[in-house]
Design an enzyme around this catalytic site. Structure first.
Site, PDB file in Angstrom:
ATOM      1  N   HIS A  76       0.643  -0.831   0.021  1.00 13.05           N
ATOM      2  CA  HIS A  76       0.468   0.214  -0.257  1.00 13.05           C
ATOM      3  C   HIS A  76       1.048   1.280   0.188  1.00 13.05           C
ATOM      4  CE1 HIS A  76      -3.415  -2.775   1.013  1.00 13.05           C
ATOM      5  NE2 HIS A  76      -3.117  -2.851   2.432  1.00 13.05           N
TER       6      HIS A  76
HETATM    7  O1  RIB Z   1      -5.239  -0.130   5.124  1.00 11.76           O
HETATM    8  C1  RIB Z   1      -3.748   0.397   4.909  1.00 11.76           C
HETATM    9  C2  RIB Z   1      -3.332   0.934   5.220  1.00 11.76           C
HETATM   10  O2  RIB Z   1      -3.548   0.854   6.312  1.00 11.76           O
HETATM   11  C3  RIB Z   1      -1.764   1.067   5.286  1.00 11.76           C
HETATM   12  O3  RIB Z   1      -0.907   2.456   5.314  1.00 11.76           O
HETATM   13  C4  RIB Z   1      -1.131   0.264   6.457  1.00 11.76           C
HETATM   14  O4  RIB Z   1       0.515   0.475   6.843  1.00 11.76           O
HETATM   15  C5  RIB Z   1      -1.943   0.823   7.370  1.00 11.76           C
HETATM   16  O5  RIB Z   1      -1.678   1.783   7.844  1.00 11.76           O
END
Ligand code: RIB
Ligand code: CA
Length: 312
Positions: free
Chosen positions: A241
């Site tokens: 992500h």
């Molecule tokens: O949903 C994914 C996000 O939530 C990413 O930023 C992960 O690190 C968590 O913070």
């Protein structure tokens, strides 16, 4: 080369945050004014510790780390050790950091930095608690932020904490609502794009092949991090992500999207934290965000591998 871009990275490391931090620390296009930590994937003490470990691994102890808010603006904190492990960066295999966070609260650092500079860019990788608190304390920072790029939300892809909500928004929906109504120019990297950027054995091997410590640490973290999502989604890899935010700053042409109205649900418990994206223009709400939904995933991972290879 153009002047480096002044950025502050607000983060809740987490393995994916950690990779994003390393890529940013390796990139001379960015002048990282500071890293601000927030409670999210794991409690604040650990997100701060993990951020320090990344600056030291990258050979960049010059980049200051400031600890921020240890709980969301309204709701109780929820964390995600079920994804990230007890430390938040399980798999890294690193010693405790030798340094400490700078004195002072991250929110004060944010306000002072924005108010003393022409413009600054924010990269938001976790719940938006610090940023919303700074906005509430000093609304004048809005004019000093040229862009806020965040990982968060989801629309056709739904959520990853509830059917409607993605973790960063769900942890502090009130903070997200404040940011999305602030008028700051926003770029949103939702699950719709991050779920196209999946790890794989080959992509993890490419980090290892760098032969440096940073490549080894990244590979170790990703090998841990990917298990939860691979099982949940029955895929051969997990969405990486947060580095999407940094990659967008470095190579925006890797991504595609559309300017849309995005409104945050803060009332219904059923859809709490949902990012209501008006992708088809069903309302007359004006766009407040560039919503990214496409990525060249091969180009993305190639960028990440090349930047990590530049580190110690
Ligand atoms: O949903 C994914 C996000 O939530 C990413 O930023 C992960 O690190 C968590 O913070
Ligand atoms: Ca994060």
């Amino acid at each position: 080369m153009a002047e480096p871009r002044s950025v502050i990275i607000d983060t809740d490391p987490g393995q994916d945050d950690a990779v994003a931090l390393l890529v940013a620390l390796a990139s001379e296009e960015l002048d990282i004014l500071g890293i601000t930590t927030v409670a999210g994937n794991v409690p604040l003490e650990l997100t701060t510790r993990n951020a320090l470990m990344m600056t030291e691994l990258a050979g960049r102890p010059d980049v200051p780390v400031y600890a921020g808010c240890d709980s969301p603006t309204v709701r109780p904190l929820i964390t995600a050790e079920y994804v990230h492990g007890k430390t938040g960066i399980d798999g890294a295999g690193l010693p405790a950091p030798s340094g400490s966070p700078r004195a002072g609260h991250a929110v004060d650092f944010l306000i002072e930095t924005f108010m003393n500079r022409e413009v600054t860019t924010i990269c938001a990788l976790g719940p938006l608690t610090n940023i919303a608190t700074a906005l509430d304390r000093q609304p004048g920072i809005v004019e000093r932020i040229d862009q806020l790029i965040l990982m968060g939300g989801g629309f056709f892809e739904g959520g990853n904490v509830t059917p409607a909500a993605e973790f960063n928004i769900y942890v502090d929906p009130e903070a997200a609502a404040a940011v999305f109504t602030s008028g700051i120019p926003l770029v949103m990297m939702p699950l719709d794009v991050t779920h196209q950027a999946l790890t794989s054995d080959e992509r993890i091997e490419a980090f290892k092949a760098s032969g440096n410590e940073s490549g080894r640490v990244v590979a170790g973290m990703l090998e841990f991090f990917e298990h939860y999502d691979m099982e949940r989604y029955a895929t051969d890899g997990a969405p990486l992500h947060d580095p999407c935010v940094i990659a967008y700053l470095l190579e925006p042409d890797l991504f595609g999207g559309r300017a849309c109205s995005v409104v945050i649900e803060t009332t219904s418990e059923l859809t709490m934290g949902m990012t209501v994206v008006d992708w088809w223009g069903a309302t007359n709400r004006p766009p407040n965000c560039l919503v990214i939904n496409e990525v060249d995933d091969d180009g993305y991972f190639s960028l990440l591998v090349h930047r990590i290879a530049l580190l110690p």
